[in-house]
Each structure stands twice: as structure tokens, then as C-alpha cells.
Scaffold this active site. Structure first.
Site, mmCIF file in Angstrom:
data_model
loop_
_atom_site.group_PDB
_atom_site.id
_atom_site.type_symbol
_atom_site.label_atom_id
_atom_site.label_comp_id
_atom_site.label_asym_id
_atom_site.label_seq_id
_atom_site.Cartn_x
_atom_site.Cartn_y
_atom_site.Cartn_z
ATOM 1 N N HIS A 186 19.384 -2.107 -1.509
ATOM 2 C CA HIS A 186 19.462 -1.823 -2.678
ATOM 3 C C HIS A 186 21.115 -1.706 -3.864
ATOM 4 C CE1 HIS A 186 15.384 -0.172 -1.894
ATOM 5 N NE2 HIS A 186 15.313 -1.486 -2.483
ATOM 6 N N LYS A 224 1.271 2.729 -2.235
ATOM 7 C CA LYS A 224 1.920 2.791 -1.063
ATOM 8 C C LYS A 224 1.666 5.121 -1.493
ATOM 9 C CE LYS A 224 5.042 -0.624 -1.184
ATOM 10 N NZ LYS A 224 6.473 -1.313 -0.863
ATOM 11 N N ARG A 256 15.324 -10.557 1.808
ATOM 12 C CA ARG A 256 16.286 -10.239 3.143
ATOM 13 C C ARG A 256 15.992 -11.634 4.501
ATOM 14 N NH1 ARG A 256 14.022 -5.096 2.761
ATOM 15 N NH2 ARG A 256 12.692 -5.954 1.642
ATOM 16 N N SER A 286 13.235 0.640 3.096
ATOM 17 C CA SER A 286 12.962 2.560 2.452
ATOM 18 C C SER A 286 12.197 2.225 4.045
ATOM 19 C CB SER A 286 12.216 2.471 1.236
ATOM 20 O OG SER A 286 13.420 1.898 0.416
HETATM 21 P P1 ADP Z 1 8.908 -3.023 -3.493
HETATM 22 O O1 ADP Z 1 7.555 -2.100 -2.355
HETATM 23 O O2 ADP Z 1 9.129 -3.229 -4.863
HETATM 24 O O3 ADP Z 1 9.455 -3.701 -2.723
HETATM 25 P P2 ADP Z 1 11.534 -1.822 -2.446
HETATM 26 O O4 ADP Z 1 11.890 -1.048 -3.523
HETATM 27 O O5 ADP Z 1 10.916 -1.788 -1.268
HETATM 28 O O6 ADP Z 1 10.244 -2.475 -3.767
HETATM 29 O O7 ADP Z 1 12.654 -3.304 -2.864
HETATM 30 C C1 ADP Z 1 12.866 -3.495 -4.327
HETATM 31 C C2 ADP Z 1 13.186 -4.922 -4.611
HETATM 32 O O8 ADP Z 1 15.028 -4.252 -3.719
HETATM 33 C C3 ADP Z 1 12.747 -5.796 -3.531
HETATM 34 O O9 ADP Z 1 13.265 -7.261 -3.949
HETATM 35 C C4 ADP Z 1 13.034 -6.125 -1.588
HETATM 36 O O10 ADP Z 1 13.176 -6.846 -1.216
HETATM 37 C C5 ADP Z 1 14.873 -5.648 -1.841
HETATM 38 N N1 ADP Z 1 15.647 -5.228 -1.428
HETATM 39 C C6 ADP Z 1 15.234 -3.609 -0.795
HETATM 40 N N2 ADP Z 1 15.899 -3.470 0.370
HETATM 41 C C7 ADP Z 1 16.615 -4.559 0.579
HETATM 42 C C8 ADP Z 1 17.754 -4.805 1.142
HETATM 43 N N3 ADP Z 1 18.035 -4.011 2.623
HETATM 44 N N4 ADP Z 1 18.436 -5.941 1.249
HETATM 45 C C9 ADP Z 1 18.296 -6.452 0.234
HETATM 46 N N5 ADP Z 1 17.039 -6.401 -0.687
HETATM 47 C C10 ADP Z 1 16.406 -5.311 -0.430
#
Ligand code: ADP
Length: 160
Positions: free
Chosen positions: A19, A43, A92, A130
């Protein structure tokens, strides 16, 4: 010149270095990037929304151009409330694309001026999520290169 504002929505349960990589790239295309935590997530989270806000604010405390908020309900409604900022999401792997493509088109159907920009992280973060971080921590694995220090400490406390 008008300020370019972008909105980076997500669960951030918890925020990872992936992030942060997206946020650092976002600074090149927006003057202000609002991190927005979705409250009504289906979730079951490890951290409450308040804990996530506090942690992310602590991590971003030296960057006044990155406020942290939370929101309830539809993303398009929050976007409208903020005056239609561009939305940022990270990409990703191919499976992210399929989900994001569908969401983007649905959001555009709900709100025609909805616009989303995708940022790809450094390749070393393409496998960081995450949920993976939480799973590794639960099983006793090392996650110190995957998350910032405040997140590492908070996960340790939660999992103990
Ligand atoms: P959501 O449940 O909305 O996917 P996340 O917190 O998992 O929430 O992700 C928020 C955003 O950040 C999403 O667009 C996700 O693809 C992106 N994201 C999460 N981890 C990474 C990473 N390692 N690299 C790039 N983008 C990421």
C-alpha cells in the site's frame, strides 16, 4: 492551479508496504491522496476501523498531503461527497484486474463521471496482501519486511 485530489479506498487491514508503494507512486500524479477505509466491509477484520485509522495516521504523520478517513456505503456516494476525486487502486496480478475491471464498470454505471487509475507496485510487492501478512503472522512467520514498524507491533500484540 487547482489541487489534484485522489482517493485511495480499501480495507487496509492492515496497511502493508505494498500500500505504501502505491501511495508513493500516487504522489507523482496527485497533490493530495486521501486514504479511505471502508467501514461496511464483508470481511471480518483483524483491526477495528479506529485502530486502522490511528495506525495509518501514525505511519503517514510526516505527510500532511495524505489524510486518512473512513466511509460507509457505496464508494460512488463517497466520491460524490468529496467532489469527484479520481480513485486509485493497486494492481498486482491478473486476478486483481478481473475484479477491478468489473468494479470500475459497475461504479461507472452508478456514477458516469467515476474515474479510476491503477498503479502497479514494485515487483517485490506483487505478492504482498493484507490477508497473506495476517496469515503468515498467525503461523509465526517473519513479516518485518512486508509491513511498516507500527503495523508489525500492532499485529504482534493482536496475535499474542
Ligand atoms: P480491498 O479489500 O478494497 O481490496 P485492500 O486494503 O486489500 O482493500 O487493498 C486496497 C487497494 O490496494 C486495492 O486496490 C489493492 O489492489 C491494492 N493493494 C493491496 N496490496 C497491494 C500491493 N502489495 N501492491 C499494490 N497494490 C496493493
Amino acid at each position: 492551479m487547482t489541487e489534484r485530489i485522489a482517493l485511495y479506498p480499501g480495507s487496509f487491514d492492515p496497511l502493508t508496504n505494498g500500500h505504501l508503494d502505491v501511495l508513493s507512486r500516487a504522489r507523482r500524479i496527485a497533490d493530495r491522496v486521501i486514504v479511505a477505509i471502508l467501514e461496511n466491509d464483508s470481511k471480518t477484520p483483524l483491526f477495528t476501523v479506529a485502530e486502522r485509522i490511528e495506525m495509518i495516521r501514525e505511519i503517514l504523520k510526516d505527510d500532511p498531503s495524505t489524510p486518512v478517513l473512513s466511509f460507509n456505503g457505496l464508494l460512488v456516494d463517497f466520491v460524490k461527497k468529496l467532489g469527484d476525486p479520481v480513485v486509485l487502486r493497486g494492481l498486482r496480478v491478473l486476478s486483481d484486474f478481473e475484479y477491478e475491471f468489473q468494479m470500475a464498470l459497475m461504479n461507472r454505471k452508478l456514477h458516469p463521471s467515476f474515474e479510476v487509475v491503477y498503479l502497479m507496485p514494485d515487483e517485490k510487492y506483487t505478492y504482498v496482501s493484507s490477508s497473506m501478512v495476517k496469515e503468515i503472522a498467525r503461523l509465526g512467520g517473519k513479516i518485518d519486511e512486508l509491513v511498516p514498524a507500527p503495523v508489525l507491533n500492532a499485529i504482534r500484540k493482536k496475535i499474542q
